[in-house]
Design a protein around this motif. Structure first.
Motif, PDB file in Angstrom:
ATOM      1  N   PHE A   1      -6.901  -1.352   6.228  1.00 31.05           N
ATOM      2  CA  PHE A   1      -5.665  -1.048   7.187  1.00 31.05           C
ATOM      3  C   PHE A   1      -5.980  -0.542   8.370  1.00 31.05           C
ATOM      4  CE2 PHE A   1      -3.959  -0.886   2.896  1.00 31.05           C
ATOM      5  CZ  PHE A   1      -3.063  -2.237   2.994  1.00 31.05           C
TER       6      PHE A   1
ATOM      7  N   ARG B   1       4.234   5.801  -5.287  1.00 24.56           N
ATOM      8  CA  ARG B   1       4.250   5.928  -6.999  1.00 24.56           C
ATOM      9  C   ARG B   1       2.978   6.775  -7.449  1.00 24.56           C
ATOM     10  NH1 ARG B   1       6.541   0.105  -7.838  1.00 24.56           N
ATOM     11  NH2 ARG B   1       8.724   0.867  -7.575  1.00 24.56           N
TER      12      ARG B   1
ATOM     13  N   MET C   1      -3.826   0.515  -9.355  1.00 22.76           N
ATOM     14  CA  MET C   1      -2.647   0.873  -9.114  1.00 22.76           C
ATOM     15  C   MET C   1      -1.651   0.553  -9.800  1.00 22.76           C
ATOM     16  SD  MET C   1      -2.566   3.227  -7.123  1.00 22.76           S
ATOM     17  CE  MET C   1      -3.811   3.507  -5.661  1.00 22.76           C
TER      18      MET C   1
ATOM     19  N   PHE D   1       0.814  -1.164  -0.099  1.00 28.90           N
ATOM     20  CA  PHE D   1      -0.051  -0.078   0.070  1.00 28.90           C
ATOM     21  C   PHE D   1       0.844   1.244   0.015  1.00 28.90           C
ATOM     22  CE2 PHE D   1      -1.979   3.392   2.582  1.00 28.90           C
ATOM     23  CZ  PHE D   1      -3.083   3.829   1.743  1.00 28.90           C
ATOM     24  N   LEU D   2       2.010   1.394   0.804  1.00 24.47           N
ATOM     25  CA  LEU D   2       2.806   2.443   0.964  1.00 24.47           C
ATOM     26  C   LEU D   2       3.277   2.783  -0.457  1.00 24.47           C
ATOM     27  CD1 LEU D   2       4.436   4.573   2.599  1.00 24.47           C
ATOM     28  CD2 LEU D   2       6.030   2.438   2.721  1.00 24.47           C
ATOM     29  N   VAL D   3       3.855   1.584  -0.998  1.00 23.77           N
ATOM     30  CA  VAL D   3       4.700   1.773  -2.405  1.00 23.77           C
ATOM     31  C   VAL D   3       3.878   2.368  -3.358  1.00 23.77           C
ATOM     32  CG1 VAL D   3       5.836   0.640  -4.060  1.00 23.77           C
ATOM     33  CG2 VAL D   3       6.554   0.242  -1.732  1.00 23.77           C
ATOM     34  N   ALA D   4       2.611   1.738  -3.233  1.00 26.44           N
ATOM     35  CA  ALA D   4       1.579   2.355  -4.476  1.00 26.44           C
ATOM     36  C   ALA D   4       1.360   3.409  -4.060  1.00 26.44           C
ATOM     37  CB  ALA D   4       0.574   1.372  -4.350  1.00 26.44           C
ATOM     38  N   GLU D   5       0.933   4.127  -2.892  1.00 24.31           N
ATOM     39  CA  GLU D   5       0.835   5.532  -2.612  1.00 24.31           C
ATOM     40  C   GLU D   5       2.091   6.579  -2.976  1.00 24.31           C
ATOM     41  OE1 GLU D   5      -1.745   7.204  -1.526  1.00 24.31           O
ATOM     42  OE2 GLU D   5      -2.931   5.416  -1.833  1.00 24.31           O
TER      43      GLU D   5
ATOM     44  N   ILE E   1       2.385  11.434   4.082  1.00 21.79           N
ATOM     45  CA  ILE E   1       3.513  10.818   3.434  1.00 21.79           C
ATOM     46  C   ILE E   1       4.745  11.482   3.202  1.00 21.79           C
ATOM     47  CG2 ILE E   1       4.269   9.289   1.137  1.00 21.79           C
ATOM     48  CD1 ILE E   1       1.423   8.026   1.219  1.00 21.79           C
TER      49      ILE E   1
ATOM     50  N   ASP F   1      10.676   4.444  -5.394  1.00 23.94           N
ATOM     51  CA  ASP F   1       9.442   4.484  -5.316  1.00 23.94           C
ATOM     52  C   ASP F   1       8.372   5.684  -5.752  1.00 23.94           C
ATOM     53  OD1 ASP F   1       9.331   2.051  -4.274  1.00 23.94           O
ATOM     54  OD2 ASP F   1       9.222   2.685  -2.079  1.00 23.94           O
ATOM     55  N   VAL F   2       9.282   6.849  -5.643  1.00 25.11           N
ATOM     56  CA  VAL F   2       8.418   7.904  -6.416  1.00 25.11           C
ATOM     57  C   VAL F   2       8.854   8.027  -7.960  1.00 25.11           C
ATOM     58  CG1 VAL F   2       8.145  10.512  -6.240  1.00 25.11           C
ATOM     59  CG2 VAL F   2       8.458   9.015  -4.252  1.00 25.11           C
TER      60      VAL F   2
ATOM     61  N   ARG G   1       4.348   4.223 -15.594  1.00 27.24           N
ATOM     62  CA  ARG G   1       5.319   5.122 -15.569  1.00 27.24           C
ATOM     63  C   ARG G   1       6.522   4.518 -15.735  1.00 27.24           C
ATOM     64  NH1 ARG G   1       5.582   8.714  -9.791  1.00 27.24           N
ATOM     65  NH2 ARG G   1       3.361   9.044 -10.354  1.00 27.24           N
TER      66      ARG G   1
ATOM     67  N   LEU H   1       3.216   5.708   8.933  1.00 28.59           N
ATOM     68  CA  LEU H   1       1.992   5.625   8.346  1.00 28.59           C
ATOM     69  C   LEU H   1       1.038   5.177   9.033  1.00 28.59           C
ATOM     70  CD1 LEU H   1       1.445   6.846   5.275  1.00 28.59           C
ATOM     71  CD2 LEU H   1       1.390   4.457   4.584  1.00 28.59           C
TER      72      LEU H   1
END
Lengths: 248, 214
Positions: free
Chosen positions: B210, A57, B1, A51-55, B145, B164-165, B8, B199
Motif C-alpha cells: 500500500f 477487526r 486475517m 486492509f482497513l477493515v482487517a486492521e 487507526i 468492524d471492531v 470473532r 490512513l
C-alpha cells in the motif's frame, strides 16, 4: 488519478464497502466484479478498504478491567434515585395537567362571556323585526323621548304588554322622565303615525354597523372554542399519562 | 486475517446462542428486581459494553465510568426492556451514553485523551495473544487507526465500531441504533471511506503493497 474519484463511477462507494462484507446482491456483485476487472483505481480502493477493515477487526480484544456488577448498595441507591425521578416526573405531570385544566376552564368562561354578550348584542340588533317588550324598553333609553313615544304609540302594537312594562320601567328611570314620556306620547299623538316611520329608519341602519362587530365576536368565539378543544385534549392526554405513571 | 474475523464471529454467535435460554430467564428475573440475575447479565456483557465505550471514547477511565453508568441505567430501566435481544438493548444504552459523554466533553474539552495518542497505551497493545515483540510499526498503525476513529463524526464512528471492531451484522446494528439498514450501510461506507483517507495520509505505516501506490 485522484480526480477519477469525482467522475461518475459505475460502482458506488457504498457498494465497495458492502462488497468487503459480502453484502451485495447477486446482480450487484456481478456488476462490481466486472467493473473491477477494468478499473485499477477501484481495485486498489477495495484492497485498501479490506486492509482497513482487517486492521479494525484485529484491534486488541480488550476485556473489562474490572467487574461492573452492581453492589447491593449501588442497586439500592439507583433504585432510590429512580423512585425520586419518577416522583418528580409524576408531580410535574400533575402540575401540567392542573394547569391545562385551569386553562380549559378559563377558555370556557371566555367563550360563555363572549357568547353571552353576542346574544345580547344580536337581540338588540334584531329589535327592528321581532322585538320583545323587554328590548323595546332597552332601546327606548337610547332614543330621544320623542322617538320613544312615537314608537310606543305607533310602531309597537298598542297591546297591554307595553302598558305593563312602562310602569315597571318608570320607577327605574329618573322621575323626570316619566312625565316627559307621557308628554312626548301626547305630542306623538298629535303628529300621528308618519313619525313612527322616521323613527324606524335608524333602527334598520344599525344591523349593518353591527356586522363588523359580529365578525369580531365570531372570531373570538372560534378562538375560544379552539382553545377549549386544544387545552382540553392536552389536559385529558396529560391526565392519562399521569394515571399511567401512578399505576406503574 | 480472515480466520481472525471468522473466530470473532463464531465467538459472538456462541455468546448469543448458547446463552439464549439462560438469558431469557435472567432478564425475566432481573425485571422482578433480582440483583443476582442482573449481575449475571452484567458479567455476560461487560466486555462487549466496555469495548464499545473504549473505542468510542478512546479513554480508559472514561470508558470505565461510562460502562458503570450503562449498567446502572440498565438496572434502573430494566422495566423498559420488553423481550428481544438483550445485547442490542444494552448496546443501545451504551451507544447513547457514549454520545452523551462525548457531547459533554465537547462543552468542556479535556486536555489529554488519557494517553490515547501514546503508542504504549494499553488501548493499542494489551492483548494476551500478542507478543511483546510486536513491531513498533504495528503499534503506531493501531494508534493511528484509533486516532482516525476519533476523527469520524459520531454517527459514523459508532457504526464502524459496532461493525468492524465488534463484528455485529448490519441487521444487529440497525436494531441497536434503531435506524434502517440503508442508513447503516451508508454510514458505514462513509465512515470507512473517511478512515481510509486518514490512513493513507501516513502511508509509511502501511504494509509494503500500500505504500507506493499513488
Amino acid at each position: 488519478m485522484r480526480l477519477l474519484g469525482f467522475r461518475r463511477h459505475p460502482v458506488s462507494e457504498e457498494e465497495l464497502s458492502a462488497s468487503v462484507d459480502g453484502r451485495l446482491s447477486n446482480r450487484q456483485r456481478e456488476r462490481v466484479e466486472a467493473h473491477l476487472q477494468s478499473c485499477a483505481d477501484c481495485r486498489r480502493k477495495l484492497e485498501e478498504l479490506r486492509f482497513l477493515v482487517a486492521e479494525l477487526r484485529a484491534l486488541p480484544e480488550t476485556k473489562a478491567p474490572r467487574s461492573f456488577a452492581l453492589s447491593p448498595e449501588m442497586a439500592a441507591a439507583t433504585r432510590r434515585e429512580a423512585i425520586r425521578e419518577r416522583h418528580e416526573e409524576r408531580t410535574a405531570a400533575r402540575r401540567i395537567y392542573l394547569g391545562l385544566s385551569g386553562a380549559t376552564v378559563a377558555a370556557a368562561i371566555l367563550l360563555i362571556a363572549v357568547v353571552g354578550s353576542d346574544v345580547a348584542f344580536f337581540s338588540r340588533g334584531g329589535g327592528g323585526e321581532s322585538s320583545t317588550n323587554a328590548t323595546t324598553t332597552f332601546s327606548r333609553e337610547a332614543m330621544s323621548p320623542a322617538e320613544a313615544g312615537a314608537e310606543a304609540d305607533g310602531s309597537i302594537e298598542p297591546g297591554d304588554a307595553t302598558k305593563d312594562v312602562a310602569p315597571g320601567v318608570a320607577p327605574l328611570l329618573p322621575t323626570a322622565v316619566a312625565p316627559e314620556d307621557r308628554l312626548a306620547a301626547d305630542a306623538a299623538d298629535a303628529v300621528e303615525t308618519p313619525s313612527a316611520e322616521v323613527a324606524a329608519a335608524p333602527q334598520q341602519a344599525r344591523p349593518v354597523a353591527e356586522d363588523a362587530s359580529h365578525l369580531w365576536l365570531w372570531i373570538v368565539e372560534g378562538a375560544a372554542g379552539g382553545l377549549i378543544v386544544g387545552f382540553g385534549a392536552s389536559a385529558f392526554w396529560m391526565r392519562r399519562r399521569w394515571v399511567q405513571m401512578n399505576r406503574s | 486475517m480472515p480466520t481472525n474475523v471468522a473466530l470473532r464471529r463464531w465467538k459472538l454467535a456462541r455468546e448469543s446462542s448458547s446463552t439464549g435460554v439462560d438469558e431469557a430467564l435472567l432478564t425475566e428475573r432481573a425485571r422482578t428486581g433480582d440483583l443476582a440475575a442482573f449481575n449475571a447479565l452484567v458479567e455476560m456483557y461487560q466486555d462487549v459494553v466496555y469495548r464499545l465505550c473504549l473505542r468510542m471514547l478512546a479513554s480508559i477511565p472514561a470508558a470505565e465510568d461510562v460502562t458503570q453508568d450503562v449498567f446502572l441505567s440498565a438496572y434502573r430501566r430494566i422495566d423498559s426492556f420488553r423481550g428481544g435481544v438483550f445485547r442490542a438493548w444494552l448496546l443501545r444504552i451504551a451507544a447513547n451514553a457514549c454520545t452523551d459523554e462525548l457531547r459533554r466533553r465537547r462543552h468542556r474539552p479535556q486536555v489529554s485523551l488519557d494517553g490515547a495518542g501514546d503508542d504504549d497505551s494499553p488501548l493499542h497493545l494489551v492483548d494476551g495473544s500478542e507478543s511483546p515483540e510486536e513491531s513498533l510499526l504495528r503499534r503506531e498503525l493501531r494508534s493511528h487507526i484509533q486516532a482516525g476513529l476519533m476523527a469520524l463524526p459520531l454517527d459514523q464512528r459508532v457504526v464502524v465500531v459496532l461493525c468492524d471492531v465488534q463484528g455485529l451484522t448490519y441487521e444487529e446494528i440497525s436494531e441497536v441504533l434503531n435506524v434502517s439498514l440503508g442508513t447503516v450501510k451508508s454510514r458505514l461506507s462513509r465512515g470507512r471511506a473517511r478512515l481510509r483517507e486518514i490512513l493513507l495520509r501516513q502511508r509509511e505505516l502501511l504494509p509494503h503493497p500500500f505504500r507506493h501506490t499513488v
